[in-house]
Scaffold this motif. Structure first.
Motif, short mmCIF file in Angstrom:
data_model
loop_
_atom_site.label_atom_id
_atom_site.label_comp_id
_atom_site.label_asym_id
_atom_site.label_seq_id
_atom_site.Cartn_x
_atom_site.Cartn_y
_atom_site.Cartn_z
N ALA A 1 0.83 -1.20 0.00
CA ALA A 1 0.00 0.00 0.00
C ALA A 1 0.87 1.25 0.00
O ALA A 1 0.58 2.23 -0.72
CB ALA A 1 -0.92 -0.01 1.22
N LEU A 2 1.94 1.23 0.79
CA LEU A 2 2.86 2.37 0.81
C LEU A 2 3.53 2.55 -0.55
O LEU A 2 3.71 3.68 -1.04
CB LEU A 2 3.92 2.16 1.89
CG LEU A 2 3.43 2.23 3.35
CD1 LEU A 2 4.55 1.83 4.30
CD2 LEU A 2 2.93 3.63 3.69
N GLY A 3 3.92 1.43 -1.17
CA GLY A 3 4.53 1.49 -2.50
C GLY A 3 3.56 2.04 -3.53
O GLY A 3 3.96 2.82 -4.42
N PHE A 4 2.30 1.64 -3.44
CA PHE A 4 1.29 2.12 -4.38
C PHE A 4 1.15 3.64 -4.27
O PHE A 4 1.10 4.35 -5.29
CB PHE A 4 -0.06 1.45 -4.10
CG PHE A 4 -1.10 1.69 -5.15
CD1 PHE A 4 -1.15 0.90 -6.29
CD2 PHE A 4 -2.03 2.71 -5.01
CE1 PHE A 4 -2.12 1.12 -7.26
CE2 PHE A 4 -2.98 2.95 -5.98
CZ PHE A 4 -3.03 2.15 -7.11
N ALA A 5 1.09 4.13 -3.02
CA ALA A 5 0.98 5.58 -2.80
C ALA A 5 2.23 6.29 -3.33
O ALA A 5 2.13 7.35 -3.96
CB ALA A 5 0.80 5.86 -1.32
N ALA A 6 3.41 5.70 -3.09
CA ALA A 6 4.66 6.30 -3.58
C ALA A 6 4.67 6.33 -5.10
O ALA A 6 5.14 7.30 -5.71
CB ALA A 6 5.86 5.51 -3.06
N GLY A 7 4.14 5.28 -5.74
CA GLY A 7 4.09 5.23 -7.19
C GLY A 7 3.20 6.32 -7.77
O GLY A 7 3.51 6.90 -8.82
N TRP B 1 13.23 4.65 -3.21
CA TRP B 1 13.80 3.99 -4.38
C TRP B 1 12.68 3.47 -5.29
O TRP B 1 12.72 3.61 -6.50
CB TRP B 1 14.69 2.87 -3.87
CG TRP B 1 15.33 1.99 -4.89
CD1 TRP B 1 16.41 2.28 -5.68
CD2 TRP B 1 14.95 0.65 -5.20
NE1 TRP B 1 16.72 1.20 -6.46
CE2 TRP B 1 15.85 0.19 -6.19
CE3 TRP B 1 13.94 -0.20 -4.73
CZ2 TRP B 1 15.77 -1.09 -6.73
CZ3 TRP B 1 13.86 -1.48 -5.27
CH2 TRP B 1 14.77 -1.91 -6.25
N ALA B 2 11.62 2.90 -4.68
CA ALA B 2 10.50 2.38 -5.46
C ALA B 2 9.69 3.52 -6.08
O ALA B 2 9.07 3.35 -7.13
CB ALA B 2 9.60 1.53 -4.56
N LEU B 3 9.67 4.67 -5.43
CA LEU B 3 8.94 5.83 -5.95
C LEU B 3 9.42 6.22 -7.34
O LEU B 3 8.64 6.69 -8.18
CB LEU B 3 9.10 7.01 -4.97
CG LEU B 3 8.42 8.34 -5.29
CD1 LEU B 3 8.00 9.03 -4.00
CD2 LEU B 3 9.34 9.27 -6.08
N VAL B 4 10.71 5.99 -7.62
CA VAL B 4 11.30 6.37 -8.89
C VAL B 4 10.65 5.62 -10.06
O VAL B 4 10.67 6.10 -11.20
CB VAL B 4 12.83 6.13 -8.87
CG1 VAL B 4 13.47 6.47 -10.20
CG2 VAL B 4 13.46 6.93 -7.75
#
Length: 219
Positions: free
Chosen positions: A55-61, A151-154
């Motif tokens: 969920a955090l990664g999805f928001a970062a994306g 890093w995943a946000l990129v």
């Protein structure tokens, strides 16, 4: 995208960062096994934790996608910041600096608000408790998680960023899942200097790789 945002990298970051993860999450994993090892409850906890990472990664994306569409050069800036954070986190894991301790302190405010949600879930007797408990503890302020999140946000892709964070969570699953069964041995292992240095060096290497991949195409 040419930068090394690969699922293998995400998994290895989780695996090599497991020394730090055992320190952050080892307490709750141990609490789940106070009445004896219960693999089902352990698995439920980790499912919840990994879902939160996703969920955090999805928001970062979503944020990364918005930024990349709003500003033409933001991708270069984000990749550079991500590489620097990974290098600093590597030194932090190796015990060579406390520069990133502020990241964990910065997340403590949110954690104080969320932690009370876990009180009714401990002691844990069922998956209905274990999974929500893992979801709450997924928000535990952890510099490694935050660095990997940047890093995943990129990736600037909600689905890919979420997937990268979940694969990262799977990477530290072996160490945390075995923590309850081998607590004493793993505690001794994670305190050894060579283990910290190996983990830190690996993360530093990925940070350098990220910076190289970012700037080699600009020269």
């Amino acid at each position: 995208m040419n930068e090394p945002l690969t699922f293998l990298t995400a998994w290895l970051l989780g695996l090599m960062g497991s020394v730090h993860c055992m320190g952050m999450c080892g307490g709750i994993v141990g609490a789940l096994s106070m009445n004896g090892p219960k693999p089902t409850l352990q698995l439920g906890y980790h499912i919840g934790r990994i879902l939160t990472y996703g969920a955090l990664g999805f928001a970062a994306g979503i944020i990364g996608l918005w930024l990349s569409e709003s500003h033409s050069n933001v991708g270069l800036v984000l990749r550079t910041i991500s590489g620097i954070l990974l290098i600093l986190m590597g030194f932090y894991l190796a015990g060579q600096t406390q520069m990133l301790a502020w990241i964990e302190r910065a997340g403590s405010g949110l954690w104080r608000r969320l932690q009370p949600l876990s009180k009714g879930l401990i002691p844990t007797h069922s998956l209905k408790q274990a999974i929500p408990l893992g979801m709450v503890w997924g928000f535990l302020p952890c510099g490694l998680v935050y660095s990997t999140l940047s890093w995943a946000l990129v990736a600037a892709d909600p689905v890919k960023s979420a997937s990268l964070m979940m694969v990262f969570g799977l990477g530290n699953l072996p160490a945390l899942f075995s923590f309850a069964l081998l607590t004493q041995q793993l505690t001794k292992l994670k305190s050894k200097t060579w283990v910290k240095l190996m983990s830190g060096t690996f993360v530093v290497g990925f940070g350098v790789w990220t910076l190289y991949a970012t700037w080699s195409t600009q020269i």
